[in-house]
Design a protein around this motif. Structure first.
Motif, short mmCIF file in Angstrom:
data_model
loop_
_atom_site.label_atom_id
_atom_site.label_comp_id
_atom_site.label_asym_id
_atom_site.label_seq_id
_atom_site.Cartn_x
_atom_site.Cartn_y
_atom_site.Cartn_z
N LEU A 78 0.84 -1.21 0.00
CA LEU A 78 0.00 0.00 0.00
C LEU A 78 0.87 1.26 0.00
CD1 LEU A 78 -2.95 0.81 0.01
CD2 LEU A 78 -2.96 0.64 2.50
N ASP A 81 1.91 1.70 -3.42
CA ASP A 81 0.79 2.16 -4.26
C ASP A 81 0.52 3.65 -4.08
OD1 ASP A 81 0.42 -0.45 -5.14
OD2 ASP A 81 -1.16 -0.90 -3.69
N VAL A 103 -2.07 -1.20 -11.57
CA VAL A 103 -1.73 -1.85 -10.30
C VAL A 103 -2.51 -3.15 -10.06
CG1 VAL A 103 -0.98 0.25 -9.14
CG2 VAL A 103 -3.37 -0.42 -9.01
N GLY A 105 -3.00 -4.42 -6.88
CA GLY A 105 -3.83 -4.24 -5.68
C GLY A 105 -3.76 -5.46 -4.78
N PRO A 106 -4.33 -5.35 -3.58
CA PRO A 106 -4.17 -6.41 -2.59
C PRO A 106 -5.24 -7.51 -2.65
CG PRO A 106 -5.17 -4.49 -1.58
CD PRO A 106 -4.97 -4.14 -3.03
N PHE A 107 -6.20 -7.41 -3.56
CA PHE A 107 -7.33 -8.33 -3.49
C PHE A 107 -7.32 -9.42 -4.55
CE2 PHE A 107 -8.91 -4.34 -1.50
CZ PHE A 107 -8.93 -4.83 -0.20
N TYR A 160 -14.66 -6.01 -1.52
CA TYR A 160 -14.16 -7.29 -2.04
C TYR A 160 -14.48 -8.38 -1.02
CZ TYR A 160 -11.43 -4.86 -5.64
OH TYR A 160 -11.05 -4.11 -6.72
N TYR A 194 -14.10 2.76 -4.28
CA TYR A 194 -13.96 2.37 -2.87
C TYR A 194 -12.66 2.95 -2.32
CZ TYR A 194 -10.59 -1.13 -4.33
OH TYR A 194 -9.50 -1.73 -4.86
N VAL A 196 -9.03 2.86 -0.26
CA VAL A 196 -7.96 1.94 0.12
C VAL A 196 -8.06 1.74 1.64
CG1 VAL A 196 -6.44 2.59 -1.79
CG2 VAL A 196 -6.25 3.80 0.39
N PRO A 197 -7.48 0.66 2.17
CA PRO A 197 -7.56 0.46 3.64
C PRO A 197 -6.92 1.64 4.38
CG PRO A 197 -6.75 -1.53 2.53
CD PRO A 197 -6.80 -0.45 1.49
N ARG A 215 -10.38 5.14 -4.70
CA ARG A 215 -10.04 4.66 -6.04
C ARG A 215 -11.32 4.73 -6.88
NH1 ARG A 215 -7.07 0.15 -8.14
NH2 ARG A 215 -6.62 1.92 -9.48
N HIS A 218 -13.44 0.04 -10.88
CA HIS A 218 -12.59 -0.66 -11.86
C HIS A 218 -12.83 -2.16 -11.85
CE1 HIS A 218 -10.41 -0.38 -8.02
NE2 HIS A 218 -10.07 -1.64 -8.27
N HIS A 220 -10.48 -5.55 -12.36
CA HIS A 220 -9.09 -6.02 -12.44
C HIS A 220 -9.04 -7.18 -13.43
CE1 HIS A 220 -7.35 -4.05 -8.84
NE2 HIS A 220 -8.54 -4.23 -8.29
N GLU A 234 -6.30 -2.87 -15.39
CA GLU A 234 -7.61 -2.52 -14.83
C GLU A 234 -8.39 -1.78 -15.91
OE1 GLU A 234 -7.22 -1.25 -10.39
OE2 GLU A 234 -5.73 -0.12 -11.48
N VAL A 248 -4.06 5.75 -5.92
CA VAL A 248 -2.88 4.91 -6.23
C VAL A 248 -2.39 5.13 -7.67
CG1 VAL A 248 -3.55 3.21 -4.50
CG2 VAL A 248 -4.15 2.81 -6.88
C1 BEZ Z 1 -7.37 -2.27 -5.50
O1 BEZ Z 1 -7.53 -1.94 -6.64
O2 BEZ Z 1 -8.07 -3.14 -5.08
C2 BEZ Z 1 -6.31 -1.58 -4.68
C3 BEZ Z 1 -5.16 -1.18 -5.30
C4 BEZ Z 1 -4.16 -0.58 -4.57
C5 BEZ Z 1 -4.33 -0.38 -3.21
C6 BEZ Z 1 -5.50 -0.78 -2.59
C7 BEZ Z 1 -6.50 -1.39 -3.33
#
Ligand code: BEZ
Ligand code: FE
Length: 290
Positions: A78, A81, A103, A105-107, A160, A194, A196-197, A215, A218, A220, A234, A248
């Motif tokens: 993160l 990002d 990117v 991302g974490p999911f 997610y 949404y 980011v954490p 963000r 999108h 992915h 994305e 990000v």
């Molecule tokens: C995402 O797209 O899910 C994401 C990408 C980077 C940081 C956090 C979430």
């Protein structure tokens, strides 16, 4: 190089010594990357006149990031990002001519199930039905046979599955084997913006910087095909909130696509869609591997 003060001369010798110290690396690329990293970090310390208190604060930030990082959550990704580093790596490693990458991302999950092309991922859940179709082609525009898509997105509540115990862990994600003519299609829902954490050190940094935490919506997609460079990217619905302010920095020209009302009766019938629905059409272009 000329130096203007004894302190400059001192810092120069520290930098040179630290850079040279990595010259012994068995892997020459490791030696090269570490020497350059040292060079630029030292330049940053010098240019910003970093104080000891600030440096300690930086170490505390990294320590707190390590403490919150586990198998499910990686605060260091993160950090990369939100500093735009993940996106810079995408930009510099982008092969010429293909669809831009974006990117990960974490999911992302490696264990998504392979579903038949034309699958319905919606399974009765809320959300604006969206028919996602397209082709995988080479830079010559010719279809690439045997391509595979790995697809994931958030649900209608913006979450997610990893963030929402109510969702099946496989909700709105799958792998699809494309047809011999490169084509693919699936029924899903419109994605949502949404945040980011923000419950960790990165959230605190974003707040202290008065930065956005959102963000844009999108999909992915990871696209792979034999003999071609894999693509992690994305797709962003045109007009989504935060498209010009992605925290990000993942939005690229060419990845913003129209989600248009569909009038395709055959598709409505095939999926049993009784309400208005959207369609999005995208051609993923892969570059040949060397
Ligand atoms: C995402 O797209 O899910 C994401 C990408 C980077 C940081 C956090 C979430
Ligand atoms: Fe995402």
């Amino acid at each position: 190089m000329t130096t203007s003060s004894p302190q400059d001369a001192l810092s120069l010798s520290v930098t040179e010594a630290a850079m040279r110290s990595f010259g012994t690396a068995s892997n020459p690329r490791l030696g090269e990357v570490m020497a350059l990293l040292v060079k630029h970090l030292h330049a940053f310390v010098q240019e910003s006149h970093l104080t000891k208190a600030e440096w300690l604060q930086g170490l505390e930030f990294l320590t707190a990031s390590a403490a919150i990082t586990d198998g499910e959550r990686n605060e260091f990704s993160l950090i990369s990002d939100i500093m735009g580093i993940s996106s810079m790596v995408d930009v510099v490693s982008q092969p010429v001519g293909g669809t831009p990458s974006s990117v990960l991302g974490p999911f992302h999950n490696h264990d998504s199930k392979v579903k038949p092309n034309g699958s319905d991922l919606t399974e009765g859940q809320a959300g604006e039905r969206t028919w996602f179709k397209g082709r995988v082609v080479g830079v010559d525009g010719q279809p690439i046979p045997n391509a595979e898509l790995d697809f994931w997105q958030n649900a209608d509540n913006g979450l997610y599955p990893a963030q929402d115990p109510e969702q099946d862990p496989h909700n709105l994600r799958c792998k699809i084997k494309c047809e011999a003519d490169g084509s693919f299609n699936l029924l899903t829902i419109r994605p949502h913006p949404y945040t980011v954490p923000t419950d960790g050190p990165v959230g605190a940094l974003l707040r202290a910087s008065n930065r956005g935490i959102w963000r844009p919506a999108h999909y992915h997609v990871i696209v792979s095909a034999p003999g071609h460079v894999g693509l992690v990217t994305e797709l962003f619905p045109e007009g989504s909130d935060y498209i010009d302010n992605d925290t990000v920095f993942g939005v690229r020209p060419g990845l913003v696509v129209p989600f248009v009302p569909s009038h395709n009766k055959a598709v409505a019938e095939r999926f049993g869609i009784e309400t208005p629905f959207l369609e999005v059409n995208f051609e993923f272009c892969l570059v040949k591997a060397n």
